[in-house]
Every structure is written in C-alpha cells, then in structure tokens.
Design a protein around this motif. Structure first.
Motif, mmCIF file in Angstrom:
data_model
loop_
_atom_site.group_PDB
_atom_site.id
_atom_site.type_symbol
_atom_site.label_atom_id
_atom_site.label_comp_id
_atom_site.label_asym_id
_atom_site.label_seq_id
_atom_site.Cartn_x
_atom_site.Cartn_y
_atom_site.Cartn_z
ATOM 1 N N ALA A 72 0.834 -1.208 0.000
ATOM 2 C CA ALA A 72 0.000 0.000 0.000
ATOM 3 C C ALA A 72 0.866 1.254 0.000
ATOM 4 O O ALA A 72 0.575 2.232 -0.709
ATOM 5 N N ARG A 73 1.939 1.259 0.785
ATOM 6 C CA ARG A 73 2.852 2.404 0.808
ATOM 7 C C ARG A 73 3.535 2.588 -0.542
ATOM 8 O O ARG A 73 3.674 3.709 -1.041
ATOM 9 N N LEU A 74 3.947 1.463 -1.146
ATOM 10 C CA LEU A 74 4.645 1.537 -2.421
ATOM 11 C C LEU A 74 3.717 1.977 -3.549
ATOM 12 O O LEU A 74 4.158 2.657 -4.482
ATOM 13 N N VAL A 75 2.446 1.599 -3.474
ATOM 14 C CA VAL A 75 1.477 2.081 -4.461
ATOM 15 C C VAL A 75 1.309 3.593 -4.322
ATOM 16 O O VAL A 75 1.278 4.334 -5.307
ATOM 17 N N GLN A 76 1.206 4.055 -3.082
ATOM 18 C CA GLN A 76 1.065 5.488 -2.824
ATOM 19 C C GLN A 76 2.291 6.255 -3.310
ATOM 20 O O GLN A 76 2.181 7.373 -3.822
ATOM 21 N N GLN A 77 3.465 5.657 -3.177
ATOM 22 C CA GLN A 77 4.711 6.296 -3.610
ATOM 23 C C GLN A 77 4.953 6.123 -5.112
ATOM 24 O O GLN A 77 5.950 6.601 -5.633
ATOM 25 N N LYS A 78 4.070 5.404 -5.788
ATOM 26 C CA LYS A 78 4.158 5.137 -7.230
ATOM 27 C C LYS A 78 5.377 4.306 -7.591
ATOM 28 O O LYS A 78 5.943 4.413 -8.683
ATOM 29 N N VAL A 79 5.783 3.456 -6.651
ATOM 30 C CA VAL A 79 6.831 2.472 -6.923
ATOM 31 C C VAL A 79 6.198 1.198 -7.464
ATOM 32 O O VAL A 79 6.728 0.547 -8.373
ATOM 33 N N VAL A 80 5.038 0.827 -6.922
ATOM 34 C CA VAL A 80 4.267 -0.336 -7.360
ATOM 35 C C VAL A 80 3.013 0.142 -8.083
ATOM 36 O O VAL A 80 2.396 1.138 -7.670
ATOM 37 N N LEU A 81 2.650 -0.552 -9.144
ATOM 38 C CA LEU A 81 1.455 -0.187 -9.909
ATOM 39 C C LEU A 81 0.193 -0.603 -9.160
ATOM 40 O O LEU A 81 0.159 -1.675 -8.547
ATOM 41 N N PRO A 82 -0.870 0.204 -9.181
ATOM 42 C CA PRO A 82 -2.123 -0.131 -8.497
ATOM 43 C C PRO A 82 -2.730 -1.417 -9.055
ATOM 44 O O PRO A 82 -2.468 -1.797 -10.209
ATOM 45 N N PRO A 83 -3.559 -2.120 -8.258
ATOM 46 C CA PRO A 83 -4.135 -3.404 -8.692
ATOM 47 C C PRO A 83 -5.078 -3.288 -9.883
ATOM 48 O O PRO A 83 -5.365 -4.292 -10.528
ATOM 49 N N SER A 84 -5.556 -2.096 -10.192
ATOM 50 C CA SER A 84 -6.438 -1.903 -11.346
ATOM 51 C C SER A 84 -5.673 -1.755 -12.657
ATOM 52 O O SER A 84 -6.269 -1.770 -13.733
ATOM 53 N N THR A 85 -4.353 -1.615 -12.578
ATOM 54 C CA THR A 85 -3.531 -1.409 -13.766
ATOM 55 C C THR A 85 -3.394 -2.704 -14.558
ATOM 56 O O THR A 85 -3.142 -3.764 -13.983
ATOM 57 N N GLY A 86 -3.539 -2.614 -15.889
ATOM 58 C CA GLY A 86 -3.419 -3.800 -16.731
ATOM 59 C C GLY A 86 -2.468 -3.626 -17.888
ATOM 60 O O GLY A 86 -2.414 -4.490 -18.773
ATOM 61 N N ASN A 87 -1.686 -2.530 -17.901
ATOM 62 C CA ASN A 87 -0.753 -2.333 -19.008
ATOM 63 C C ASN A 87 0.362 -1.372 -18.619
ATOM 64 O O ASN A 87 0.221 -0.586 -17.679
ATOM 65 N N CYS A 88 1.449 -1.446 -19.354
ATOM 66 C CA CYS A 88 2.608 -0.580 -19.134
ATOM 67 C C CYS A 88 3.466 -0.655 -20.391
ATOM 68 O O CYS A 88 3.571 -1.716 -21.004
#
Length: 421
Positions: free
Chosen positions: A303-319
C-alpha cells in the motif's frame, strides 16, 4: 571497507533471504510459529515447450534471488508451489510434524514436516574455501524506470565499475522493497517440501478450507481456516507488442485479490571499449533496481509503495517499456510480480489494542505472490509464434526450432567478481 561494502550489497540484492526474525532469538515467544508461502509462476516464451520453463525459471530465480535450501520458493517454472516452515520453541532442533490439508489441495490428507539440516551438517563435503583471484569486471550498469513511450529526463542512472566509488555502489543498490517475514529455511525448523515428501502441487490445488498443524510441542489448537482471498493467485499472463526500438507495450489480466504489480526487465549490450553494459528497467516512477521487490511484500508495504508510485495499483493492466532502452541489447527478459494478500492468525486472536506484553500461544502466516516472465519484444500474436513451416505455436509441432535465449548477465555474480568472493 571492502567487507562493509560487500555486506551492504548482499543486503540490497537479497533482502528477502537476509531478513532476520528476532522473535526466534528471544527466550520467550509463541510455543509454535508456522509460515506458509504460496507462489504461482508462469514462463511464457513463444516457441518454448512447457517443460522448458522450469530450467529458465531456475536461471532467473538465481539471478533475482531464490531460496537456498531446496524448496520451491522463488521464481520456479510454471504452476503453483508451496513452502512451509514450523518453529517449535520447546524443540529448537526441530520436530517431525504434520500439516493436515483440505481436500481441495488434491495432495492427500496431510504433508510431512521434517527438521531442516544445513548441507554441511548432513555430512556433505565442504568446498574448498581458498579464495580465487577474480578479475575485476569492466563495464557499467544503466538503470531506467517508469512506464511510457519515451525515456524520462535525467535517465539513465549510470554505475561505472571502473570508478569503484564505495558510497555510490551502496546508494545504487538501495531499494524500496522490504520483504515480509516468512519461509526462510532456518536450521532446525521443520520444512515442507523435504527429502521424504516433495510431491508436486497440482495446478488445480486450492488452499481454501481448514488446516491443522501437529507435532511434539505444537499446541493442539494450531488450526486455521484459509478463505478465497488468501488462496493461490492466478498465473501472470504477459502479452507484449512492439520492438524495443519503438517501445514495447505490455498487457496482463488484472487479478481480483492482487494488491499491486511490479515489472522489471534486464538485458545486456556492448558498451564503450567493448565492455559489457547491464541494463535494468522497472515500472516504478522512482529509480529502483527491483531486486528486493521481486519477492513477497506485506499488504501494508505494498500500500505504501502504491502510494509512492513504486508499485502499480491493482487496477492497472498495461505498461509500456520506453523505446530505446533495450534496442541495442543482445536480448532482454521481462519479469512481473503480482502481490497477494497476507493472512495472519494467532491463538488467542490478537486484541485490537494489544498490550506490549501480549503473547499468543501460536501464530501462523500465509503469504501469496504470482510471477511471470517472458522475452521482451517477442510478439505474442499467433503470426509471431509461427515456426519455419508456417504452423502456429499453439498447434502441435513435432520438432520446433530451439528458442534462442538472451545472454543475460547475473548481477550478483558480477558484483562478487568486482569485490572478491
């Protein structure tokens, strides 16, 4: 100074394997502690047969940091895997135990837990510890980050081996990851799988249902229930489109119980003067080499890493891997991890406002992750998976041409060469 730096880099490159559980060193603590690690792995290389995934997964597991005690933890081949570890405070040397499992596991009524003995305690020949004279490697590490069509300003971050700036090395290999505590294969702890029980976890296995752990010194109340939210995650299904020179679009199916996603790519290219350059890229919005993030992370940490934009949110499906990063690479591998939930149970249940001296009779933890791997830039369409005779790879092929895998350098091995064994 050399020893200090070696310790710092080892910590950064294998945080999960080096994390210490101070509770075990305390005289007091729960009568028993139990850990269960669930992983789902998938290697999707166009043209590679199913049985080829295990060897490649093992290679990348060694690069990214797998376990060292013979279990299934880490980035294995294809399918589901489970590792368990039992600690009994009254018997620090280990006990023979049993883990009664639900029928949905399709693995029989129970699993055998055996005390772990390090190889040198089992009578194995100790290797010659005479230090070898290692040639200092040449070249650089180029670090890129962020999803998008183009390389961000001020990238790449470059580490030149020729400089040997100790402070720069330590800073370069720092990471946002902080692996949660789980199965580590500590001496005297009872493990599954082991030499007497190492049955494969079937693809249709489900952990849902009642579990019970028993053994000498294990409280009879060590029983817990696993629900759907803490079961195995699905396989990561990576689809790529485009060439590295134009940017590679990566897509995947989102997962219901995933907490977030992280992608990491690694390749090698010839650098200045013919020396080898190692190239790293991650989906993080901040520079991160990604090694420690390719392992279990607690939900709070994710959760912290998602907030820091290190980890992609669970709704993300592409990059999109930006164009130009791997266009000169001899080959590149793309890895992805989906972080699952974490189940923590104890008896008695932990109070909402537990006092500082609160002590349960036992604790249990279940961690979940799913990892996927593919070659970067290899089209996932049927047209791109055709062999020389024009057959689609999804159709039966008697003798498909072997897949040419990239010669990707092992960063851990390279660093050992730089600072000595």
């Amino acid at each position: 100074m050399k020893n200090t730096l070696r310790v710092a880099i080892t910590f950064c490159a294998a945080t999960a394997a080096a994390s210490a559980d101070v509770a075990h060193a305390q005289a007091r603590g729960p009568a028993a502690q139990y850990w269960v690690d669930l992983s789902t792995s998938n290697v999707s290389i166009p043209g590679m047969p199913e049985e080829g995934g295990a060897g490649l997964g093992g290679l990348m597991g060694g690069i990214m940091g797998g376990n060292s005690f013979g279990g299934s933890m880490g980035m294995g081949g294809r399918g589901k895997a489970m590792d368990t570890e039992l600690y009994v405070r009254a018997h620090p040397g280990g006990v023979e135990g049993t883990h009664a499992i639900p029928g949905g596991m399709n693995m029989g009524p129970s699993l055998l837990l055996l005390p772990h003995r390090p190889r040198n305690e089992q009578g194995s020949v100790t290797r010659d510890e005479t230090p070898e004279r290692a040639e200092k490697p040449k070249g650089r590490i180029l670090l890129y980050w962020g999803c998008g069509d183009s390389i961000r300003p001020d990238q790449p971050k470059v580490l030149d081996f020729a400089k040997q700036d100790h402070a720069e090395f330590a800073q370069f290999f720092s990471s946002h990851g902080a692996a949660s505590k789980g199965v580590q294969g500590r001496a005297g702890h009872s493990l599954w799988p082991n030499e007497r029980d190492s049955k494969r976890v079937p693809d249709n296995a489900s952990l849902e249902g009642e579990h019970a752990v028993s053994g000498n010194g294990v409280p009879p109340t060590l029983k817990f229930n696993v629900g759907a939210a803490n079961d195995f995650l699905p396989k990561v299904q990576l689809k790529t489109r485009g060439a590295p020179k134009d940017g590679v679009q990566v897509e995947w199916n989102t997962m219901q119980h995933a907490r977030g996603y992280f992608l990491h790519a690694q390749g090698a290219a010839e650098g200045p003067g013919g020396a080898q350059d190692m190239i790293f890229w991650s989906s993080s919005e901040k520079p991160d080499n990604g090694w420690s993030l390719m392992s279990y992370q607690s939900p709070a940490q994710v959760a912290r890493l998602v907030q820091q934009k290190v980890v992609l949110p669970p709704s993300t499906g592409n990059c999109t891997v930006p164009k130009g990063i791997f266009d000169k690479a001899q080959g590149a591998m793309l890895n992805m991890i989906a972080y699952g939930n974490e189940l923590n149970v104890s008896h008695p249940p932990r109070p909402e406002k537990a006092p500082a001296n609160w002590q349960p009779e036992w604790t249990a933890r279940v961690r979940i992750k799913s990892t996927g791997m593919t070659m970067l830039g290899m089209e996932d369409s049927r047209e791109a998976q055709r062999d020389g005779r024009g057959q689609a790879a999804s159709e039966p092929v008697e003798s498909a041409a072997p897949v040419s895998l990239p010669d990707v350098a092992n960063p851990v091995k390279l660093l050992k060469g730089l600072f000595g064994n």
